[in-house]
Design a protein around this motif. Structure first.
Motif, PDB file in Angstrom:
ATOM      1  N   ASN A   1      -9.189  -0.943   8.653  1.00  0.00           N
ATOM      2  CA  ASN A   1      -8.974  -0.475   7.284  1.00  0.00           C
ATOM      3  C   ASN A   1      -7.525  -0.634   6.833  1.00  0.00           C
ATOM      4  O   ASN A   1      -7.260  -0.969   5.674  1.00  0.00           O
ATOM      5  N   HIS A   2      -6.564  -0.470   7.750  1.00  0.00           N
ATOM      6  CA  HIS A   2      -5.163  -0.589   7.341  1.00  0.00           C
ATOM      7  C   HIS A   2      -4.791  -2.027   7.006  1.00  0.00           C
ATOM      8  O   HIS A   2      -3.968  -2.257   6.107  1.00  0.00           O
TER       9      HIS A   2
ATOM     10  N   TYR B   1      -6.787  -4.107   5.579  1.00  0.00           N
ATOM     11  CA  TYR B   1      -7.317  -4.313   4.233  1.00  0.00           C
ATOM     12  C   TYR B   1      -6.440  -3.626   3.197  1.00  0.00           C
ATOM     13  O   TYR B   1      -6.264  -4.134   2.077  1.00  0.00           O
ATOM     14  N   TYR B   2      -5.856  -2.475   3.538  1.00  0.00           N
ATOM     15  CA  TYR B   2      -4.945  -1.811   2.610  1.00  0.00           C
ATOM     16  C   TYR B   2      -3.719  -2.689   2.353  1.00  0.00           C
ATOM     17  O   TYR B   2      -3.182  -2.726   1.240  1.00  0.00           O
TER      18      TYR B   2
ATOM     19  N   ALA C   1     -13.957  -0.868   5.103  1.00  0.00           N
ATOM     20  CA  ALA C   1     -12.931  -0.786   4.061  1.00  0.00           C
ATOM     21  C   ALA C   1     -12.982  -1.987   3.130  1.00  0.00           C
ATOM     22  O   ALA C   1     -12.558  -1.897   1.974  1.00  0.00           O
TER      23      ALA C   1
ATOM     24  N   SER D   1     -12.914  -2.656  -1.591  1.00  0.00           N
ATOM     25  CA  SER D   1     -12.144  -3.586  -2.416  1.00  0.00           C
ATOM     26  C   SER D   1     -13.021  -4.691  -2.993  1.00  0.00           C
ATOM     27  O   SER D   1     -12.517  -5.684  -3.520  1.00  0.00           O
TER      28      SER D   1
END
Length: 343
Positions: A194-195, A197-198, A236, A240
């Motif tokens: 997930n990070h 993708y952030y 994640a 988006s």
């Protein structure tokens, strides 16, 4: 709980106010601070936030004692200073011990037999780690030490199961560059967590591939003609607007090889079982990282840490090798996992 001395009260309140402001300053004004100052302030700010989060339940445990003393009647004073001192000692022990623990990763050895008794089975040394969170607080030196630990295990294959990168400072500091030094004759593979993708799917993929890491996003790769390695897009990606295909559509049609699956978040574990996956490896949970969040994580996931099995599918969920937020760990030791996989 504050003590009765006004000067001590003011000093404590002023100190806590300053510490509470440190983290927001580093988040909202990162470009206004020198790099080293930003790192020191962020480490202190996250640590203070962790202390507050952990001390609230500890402080609540003292409340029944305080109320019990008050209910006993007049003439019995509540030992506020002593209780405050005990809370301070617990805070210090948690901070120092949590930091030492967080910076002392261990090798966790596990074995999986996926051969089903087949003749000519071969044992692979698969080194897996997740949640490195390379960036401001997970510095180049710390990442380099973990890379040395990985190489010392003489892996045939290395799997990086998401949240390897934490922020764009992993490029600025050179922390991400250390991943290029990992040696594995059968390759080093990763999935995005997930990070990543952030931070941006494209940037994260490009940064990892620059270090010689093959990123699998809802795709697969045959390893040594012995097994199929499958990597999933994290949940994640759905937030988006990106895809996360059904696992049955990721596995090549007609595949007859045992399947090892990398999926960062250990959610919907039954999907692996339904698609005849032999072994799934995941991370993400950190096993809570800090007490009492391990108790929360335990409620959120079917399996939050360690080995697990559903039907004929085996699972390993790692607590991770790095830290997110505060550079502290109080619920488990950070780990690099050596999996001896017989196929």
């Amino acid at each position: 709980m504050l003590v009765d001395n006004p000067k001590i009260k003011r000093g404590v309140l002023l100190s806590t106010d300053v510490m509470t402001l440190v983290l927001p300053v580093t988040i909202f004004f990162p470009e206004s601070l020198p790099y080293l100052v930003k790192i020191l302030m962020q480490g202190a700010g996250y640590s203070w936030a962790a202390i507050i989060a952990c001390m609230v339940p500890v402080g609540l445990c003292f409340e029944p004692i305080r109320w019990g003393i008050k209910l006993l009647g007049d003439g019995i004073r509540v030992p506020r200073l002593k209780i405050f001192a005990v809370l301070c000692l617990i805070s210090i022990a948690m901070t120092v011990g949590g930091y030492i623990n967080a910076t002392s990763p261990v090798v966790k050895e596990v074995a999986f037999d996926l051969s089903k008794g087949a003749k000519g089975a071969k044992e692979f040394r698969v080194v897996m780690f997740s949640d490195l969170h390379a960036g401001k607080l997970m510095t180049r030196d710390r990442v380099g030490a973990i890379v040395n630990m990985v190489n010392s295990l003489n892996p045939d294959l290395v799997l990086m199961v998401g949240d390897i990168l934490d922020d764009h400072d992993s490029e600025l500091s050179g922390a991400a560059d250390e991943l290029a030094l990992i040696k594995a004759p059968l390759g080093k593979f990763a999935v995005l967590g997930n990070h990543e993708y952030y931070l941006g799917n494209s940037w994260s993929r490009r940064m990892l591939e620059k270090q010689g890491v093959k990123v699998l996003g809802d795709s697969s790769s045959i390893v040594d003609d012995k097994f199929l390695l499958v990597g999933r897009n994290d949940f994640a990606n759905l937030r988006s607007g990106g895809p996360r295909f059904a696992l049955k559509n990721v596995i090549p049609e007609g595949n007859s090889l045992p399947i090892i699956l990398m999926d960062h978040t250990p959610h919907r574990l039954d999907e692996a079982e339904q698609n005849n996956v032999a072994l799934q490896v995941s991370g993400h949970t950190h096993n809570g990282q800090l007490f009492p969040f391990n108790l929360v994580v335990k409620k959120l996931y079917e399996q939050e840490y360690g080995t697990y099995q559903k039907g004929e599918t085996q699972y390993y969920i790692s607590c991770g090798v790095g830290t997110w937020g505060p550079p502290l760990r109080t619920t488990s030791r950070p780990e690099v996992v050596l999996m001896k996989v017989r196929i």
